[in-house]
Design a protein around this motif. Structure first.
Motif, mmCIF file in Angstrom:
data_model
loop_
_atom_site.group_PDB
_atom_site.id
_atom_site.type_symbol
_atom_site.label_atom_id
_atom_site.label_comp_id
_atom_site.label_asym_id
_atom_site.label_seq_id
_atom_site.Cartn_x
_atom_site.Cartn_y
_atom_site.Cartn_z
ATOM 1 N N LEU A 72 -48.848 16.796 7.453
ATOM 2 C CA LEU A 72 -47.739 16.088 7.021
ATOM 3 C C LEU A 72 -47.202 16.982 5.661
ATOM 4 N N ASN A 73 -46.178 17.674 5.811
ATOM 5 C CA ASN A 73 -45.673 18.730 4.675
ATOM 6 C C ASN A 73 -44.512 17.872 3.963
ATOM 7 N N LEU A 74 -44.460 17.662 2.742
ATOM 8 C CA LEU A 74 -43.386 17.034 1.859
ATOM 9 C C LEU A 74 -42.615 17.982 0.983
ATOM 10 N N PHE A 75 -41.634 17.692 0.979
ATOM 11 C CA PHE A 75 -40.726 18.449 0.068
ATOM 12 C C PHE A 75 -39.875 17.590 -0.491
ATOM 13 N N ALA A 76 -39.207 17.765 -1.714
ATOM 14 C CA ALA A 76 -38.345 17.126 -2.492
ATOM 15 C C ALA A 76 -37.482 18.042 -3.417
ATOM 16 N N PRO A 77 -36.421 17.462 -3.787
ATOM 17 C CA PRO A 77 -35.472 17.987 -4.803
ATOM 18 C C PRO A 77 -36.478 18.211 -6.261
ATOM 19 N N GLU A 78 -36.054 19.132 -7.038
ATOM 20 C CA GLU A 78 -36.815 19.290 -8.305
ATOM 21 C C GLU A 78 -36.346 17.975 -9.223
ATOM 22 N N ALA A 79 -35.202 17.567 -8.940
ATOM 23 C CA ALA A 79 -35.120 16.093 -9.962
ATOM 24 C C ALA A 79 -35.545 14.981 -9.227
ATOM 25 N N GLY A 80 -36.341 15.190 -7.995
ATOM 26 C CA GLY A 80 -37.087 14.119 -7.463
ATOM 27 C C GLY A 80 -35.948 12.971 -6.859
ATOM 28 N N GLY A 81 -36.503 11.703 -6.630
ATOM 29 C CA GLY A 81 -35.523 10.760 -6.244
ATOM 30 C C GLY A 81 -35.826 10.482 -4.639
ATOM 31 N N ILE A 82 -36.251 11.459 -3.939
ATOM 32 C CA ILE A 82 -36.276 11.370 -2.406
ATOM 33 C C ILE A 82 -37.336 12.700 -1.928
ATOM 34 N N ARG A 83 -38.044 12.077 -0.983
ATOM 35 C CA ARG A 83 -38.815 13.151 -0.050
ATOM 36 C C ARG A 83 -38.568 13.185 1.198
ATOM 37 N N LEU A 84 -38.935 14.582 1.780
ATOM 38 C CA LEU A 84 -38.720 14.910 3.080
ATOM 39 C C LEU A 84 -40.078 15.089 3.658
ATOM 40 N N VAL A 85 -40.426 14.698 4.987
ATOM 41 C CA VAL A 85 -41.735 14.722 5.371
ATOM 42 C C VAL A 85 -41.459 15.422 6.724
ATOM 43 N N ASP A 86 -41.898 16.612 6.738
ATOM 44 C CA ASP A 86 -41.915 17.302 8.098
ATOM 45 C C ASP A 86 -43.530 17.108 8.992
#
Length: 209
Positions: A72-86
């Motif tokens: 599970l690869n996790l990505f987020a904007p630098e400001a946070g508030g949400i995560r995308l999960v590949d």
């Protein structure tokens, strides 16, 4: 991104970063931020779509070797508030059976154990339409009562008539599924088709709209 609302534009104009790769559910961060996951068969164009979504060419790793994403690869904007999960790609027949079983277990545990998981985008290759292993994942999502939405990828590879046929067939395929969102998003990472639509959806899910 010029036609997008300012809040949506800013979400995807700012840099996104790779947070971590998780090989087990216990590796995941706290469930205190909205998560949106992307699932799909190996080689469906998942990494390319995520890169197009965030406007960065190399955030998610792309490979000509199906089945490369095994965690599970996790990505987020630098400001946070949400995560995308590949999520790990599925349906790659050449993968060793123990690896497939490990991926399936990880997917199962993730889908059933994340109360902050707002939606799963199930990516389907527009050239082929939904396959049996897509149905298996949808069945899992229906049982777990996790909202999901079908995203057709590589739509630029079809004629308009053939694409209309695939959209209609896919709509019929999901029509009676309890957790499926009725709207199908048609995309092409290469041509940018449908990417702004997906950005609006993701931004709305972050805000709880």
């Amino acid at each position: 991104m010029s036609d997008l609302p300012e809040t949506v534009r800013l979400l995807f104009a700012r840099p996104w970063i790779f947070l971590k790769g998780c090989v087990r559910v216990s590796d995941l961060p706290a469930d205190d931020v909205v998560e949106i996951a992307f699932a799909g068969r190996s080689n469906v164009g998942k990494s390319s779509l995520i890169n197009a979504l965030v406007g960065q060419s190399a955030l998610a790793r792309t490979s000509n070797t199906p089945g490369r994403t095994q965690e599970l690869n996790l990505f987020a904007p630098e400001a946070g508030g949400i995560r995308l999960v590949d999520m790990p790609g599925y349906g790659f027949a050449k993968a060793p059976k123990p690896a497939v079983e490990k991926w399936n277990k990880l997917i199962h545990q993730f889908l059933r154990g994340r109360p902050n998981l707002r939606r799963v985008y199930v990516l389907v290759d527009a050239r082929h339409g939904p396959k049996p292993n897509d149905a298996t994942v949808m069945n899992e999502l229906d049982r777990a009562a996790v909202s999901y939405q079908v995203v057709l990828t590589k739509a630029d590879k079809l004629s308009e008539k053939d694409l209309d046929g695939v959209v209609a067939a896919t709509a019929k395929f999901i029509a009676k599924r309890p957790a499926a969102h009725p709207e199908i998003i048609v995309t092409s990472s290469e041509k940018g088709l449908g990417i702004d639509t997906l950005r609006r959806e993701v931004a709305g899910l972050r805000e709880g709209l």
